[in-house]
Design a protein around this motif. Structure first.
Motif, short mmCIF file in Angstrom:
data_model
loop_
_atom_site.label_atom_id
_atom_site.label_comp_id
_atom_site.label_asym_id
_atom_site.label_seq_id
_atom_site.Cartn_x
_atom_site.Cartn_y
_atom_site.Cartn_z
N GLN A 164 0.82 -1.21 0.00
CA GLN A 164 0.00 0.00 0.00
C GLN A 164 0.86 1.26 0.00
O GLN A 164 0.33 2.37 -0.12
CB GLN A 164 -0.95 0.00 1.20
N ASN A 165 2.17 1.11 0.14
CA ASN A 165 3.08 2.25 0.18
C ASN A 165 3.88 2.34 -1.13
O ASN A 165 3.69 1.55 -2.04
CB ASN A 165 4.02 2.14 1.38
N ASP A 166 4.80 3.30 -1.18
CA ASP A 166 5.53 3.55 -2.42
C ASP A 166 7.04 3.39 -2.24
O ASP A 166 7.82 4.02 -2.96
CB ASP A 166 5.21 4.95 -2.97
N ARG A 167 7.46 2.50 -1.31
CA ARG A 167 8.89 2.36 -1.05
C ARG A 167 9.44 1.02 -1.54
O ARG A 167 10.53 0.61 -1.14
CB ARG A 167 9.18 2.52 0.45
N SER A 168 8.72 0.35 -2.39
CA SER A 168 9.17 -0.98 -2.80
C SER A 168 10.52 -0.94 -3.51
O SER A 168 11.35 -1.84 -3.32
CB SER A 168 8.12 -1.65 -3.68
N LEU A 169 10.76 0.09 -4.32
CA LEU A 169 12.05 0.18 -5.01
C LEU A 169 13.18 0.40 -4.00
O LEU A 169 14.25 -0.21 -4.12
CB LEU A 169 12.03 1.30 -6.04
N ASP A 170 12.92 1.22 -2.97
CA ASP A 170 13.91 1.40 -1.91
C ASP A 170 14.24 0.08 -1.22
O ASP A 170 15.40 -0.21 -0.93
CB ASP A 170 13.40 2.40 -0.86
N ILE A 171 13.20 -0.70 -0.95
CA ILE A 171 13.41 -1.96 -0.23
C ILE A 171 14.10 -2.98 -1.14
O ILE A 171 14.93 -3.78 -0.68
CB ILE A 171 12.07 -2.50 0.31
N ALA A 172 13.78 -2.97 -2.41
CA ALA A 172 14.46 -3.86 -3.35
C ALA A 172 15.95 -3.53 -3.39
O ALA A 172 16.81 -4.44 -3.35
CB ALA A 172 13.85 -3.74 -4.73
N GLU A 173 16.27 -2.26 -3.47
CA GLU A 173 17.68 -1.84 -3.48
C GLU A 173 18.36 -2.19 -2.16
O GLU A 173 19.53 -2.60 -2.13
CB GLU A 173 17.78 -0.35 -3.76
N LEU A 174 17.62 -2.04 -1.06
CA LEU A 174 18.15 -2.40 0.26
C LEU A 174 18.48 -3.89 0.32
O LEU A 174 19.54 -4.28 0.82
CB LEU A 174 17.11 -2.04 1.33
N ALA A 175 17.58 -4.72 -0.18
CA ALA A 175 17.82 -6.16 -0.19
C ALA A 175 19.07 -6.50 -0.99
O ALA A 175 19.88 -7.34 -0.57
CB ALA A 175 16.59 -6.89 -0.75
N LEU A 176 19.22 -5.85 -2.12
CA LEU A 176 20.40 -6.12 -2.95
C LEU A 176 21.68 -5.68 -2.25
O LEU A 176 22.71 -6.37 -2.36
CB LEU A 176 20.25 -5.42 -4.30
N ARG A 177 21.63 -4.56 -1.52
CA ARG A 177 22.83 -4.11 -0.80
C ARG A 177 23.27 -5.09 0.27
O ARG A 177 24.45 -5.16 0.60
CB ARG A 177 22.59 -2.74 -0.16
N HIS A 178 22.31 -5.84 0.82
CA HIS A 178 22.61 -6.71 1.97
C HIS A 178 22.52 -8.19 1.62
O HIS A 178 22.47 -9.03 2.53
CB HIS A 178 21.67 -6.38 3.13
N ARG A 179 22.56 -8.51 0.34
CA ARG A 179 22.42 -9.92 -0.04
C ARG A 179 23.62 -10.75 0.40
O ARG A 179 23.51 -11.97 0.53
CB ARG A 179 22.16 -10.05 -1.52
N GLU A 180 24.76 -10.13 0.65
CA GLU A 180 25.91 -10.86 1.17
C GLU A 180 25.94 -10.90 2.69
O GLU A 180 26.85 -11.46 3.29
CB GLU A 180 27.21 -10.24 0.64
N ASP A 181 24.93 -10.29 3.31
CA ASP A 181 24.88 -10.20 4.77
C ASP A 181 23.66 -10.92 5.34
O ASP A 181 23.15 -10.55 6.40
CB ASP A 181 24.86 -8.73 5.21
N GLY A 182 23.16 -11.91 4.61
CA GLY A 182 22.07 -12.72 5.15
C GLY A 182 20.69 -12.35 4.67
O GLY A 182 19.69 -12.90 5.16
N VAL A 183 20.56 -11.42 3.72
CA VAL A 183 19.26 -11.14 3.11
C VAL A 183 19.14 -12.00 1.86
O VAL A 183 19.92 -11.87 0.92
CB VAL A 183 19.11 -9.65 2.75
N VAL A 184 18.15 -12.89 1.85
CA VAL A 184 18.07 -13.89 0.78
C VAL A 184 16.94 -13.66 -0.21
O VAL A 184 16.87 -14.34 -1.24
CB VAL A 184 17.93 -15.31 1.37
#
Length: 376
Positions: A164-184
């Motif tokens: 319902q919000n508009d931050r999905s692109l921010d969260i997608a980029e966040l996930a990619l930044r932390h994919r080597e730190d346990g975000v799968v």
């Protein structure tokens, strides 16, 4: 370890002489902000100067279950106002994540993907990255504590954007930044009706381009179109809930009077491509995704038709449940045995957002654990 929710007084957690708690489990649909201990909420609320609906842990736990049992998803989601409010500092996020792992260990879970929405935890000044780092620290603390107790668990993060919000692109980029730190992986949650995955195409396109796995809530509070959008726009490898996939499965009688299933294109794609269904029986009863009782849940229909079905808790606090209890309820409702639970567990292993060699190693551990349990 400490803290797993007490089982229902009348729920038998043994099956064919096996203690279900001891069986190794893989938890794919497990919300971090839906797994807090009531006593932790009270303590964190006191530290933050926040009021709670009840002042004692047992009464607060009962309040969550009663409030979540509205039969309506938006009302169910309102209970998260209480949990999210006490998860606004790095220290609180670390504690909640650590206890999340401890409680998973107590329930026999050997792999858990903790999904949560970082955008909800910034009210006291944390950045998105700081919030993810705090949860990572807590999960790591929980895993180290498990090792000290002679247990073994892998706990990772799934980052959720709110549809319902508009931050999905921010969260997608966040996930990619932390994919080597346990975000799968990545998830969309929140009110489903009226907020299709197609609204978040930029985020989902980015994740697909970067080969980040995606699981999306779909087919819980909306119908087949929501599932199609998850598959087409989201390239989802798993579906959160997916109960309304039944809209694409018709049970008919053939000329001999035998009931057969006619599977449509969407359901056929899900089954034939191995799109894992993350089903959450108790939660589905609470939110109105399922009418009737547990015996009416489509989980067994999909299981009998060889869909990759898994059993999950969704929110341990709101449903007053554990994964062992969900297994016990499903076994009772559909007359499953330990071998059936092993299939469900291996379905979850196959759906885990891990590289193939690690999934194979996890499958070997799960099978060995079932063998030990059967041998007593």
């Amino acid at each position: 370890m400490t803290g797993a929710a007490a089982p229902d007084d009348d729920l038998d957690l043994t099956l064919e002489g096996v203690d279900l708690v001891t069986l190794p489990k893989v938890s794919l649909h497990d919300h971090l902000d839906g797994g807090l201990r009531p006593e932790t909420i009270l303590e964190l609320a006191d530290e933050a100067g926040l009021e709670t609906p009840r002042d004692e842990p047992e009464a607060l736990g009962e309040w969550f279950v009663a409030s979540a049992g509205s039969g309506d998803l938006p009302t169910y989601l309102k209970t998260f106002d209480q949990t999210v409010a006490v998860m606004q500092t790095a220290e609180a996020l670390e504690r909640v994540a650590r206890e999340f792992v401890e409680d998973s260990v107590d329930d026999g879970v050997v792999y858990v993907e903790a999904r949560w929405a970082p955008e909800q935890h910034l009210a006291q000044g944390l950045s998105l990255d700081e919030a993810v780092e705090a949860v990572a620290s807590g999960l790591e603390q929980g895993m180290r504590a498990a090792t000290a107790f002679g247990a073994r668990i892998e706990a990772v993060q799934l980052l959720t954007a709110l549809r319902q919000n508009d931050r999905s692109l921010d969260i997608a980029e966040l996930a990619l930044r932390h994919r080597e730190d346990g975000v799968v992986g990545f998830d969309l949650a929140g009110p489903e009706l009226g907020f299709p995955p197609s609204d978040h195409r930029a985020a989902l396109d980015l994740l697909a381009a970067e080969f980040m796995p995606v699981t999306l809530h779909a087919g819980e509070a909306d119908g087949l179109d929501s599932i199609v959008s998850a598959l087409v726009d989201g390239r989802a490898l798993r579906l959160g809930h997916g109960t309304r996939l039944t809209e694409d499965v018709d049970l008919v009688e053939d000329a001999d009077g035998t009931t057969v299933a006619e599977i449509g294109d969407v359901a056929g794609w899900v089954r034939d491509r191995g799109i894992v269904l993350e089903m959450c029986p108790s939660s589905n009863l609470q939110t109105g995704a399922l009418t009737g009782d547990l015996t009416d849940h489509p989980l067994d229909l999909f299981y009998q038709l060889d869909f990759p079905v898994t059993v999950n808790v969704d929110n341990r606090l709101q449903s007053g449940t554990t994964l062992s209890e969900e297994w016990a309820r499903v076994a009772e409702a559909f007359d499953y045995g330990v071998d059936d639970l092993a299939v469900l567990a291996l379905n979850a292993v196959e759906g885990a957002f891990l590289p193939a060699p690690e999934r194979q190693e996890l499958a070997d551990r799960v099978l060995a654990g079932f063998d030990r349990a059967r041998q007593g």
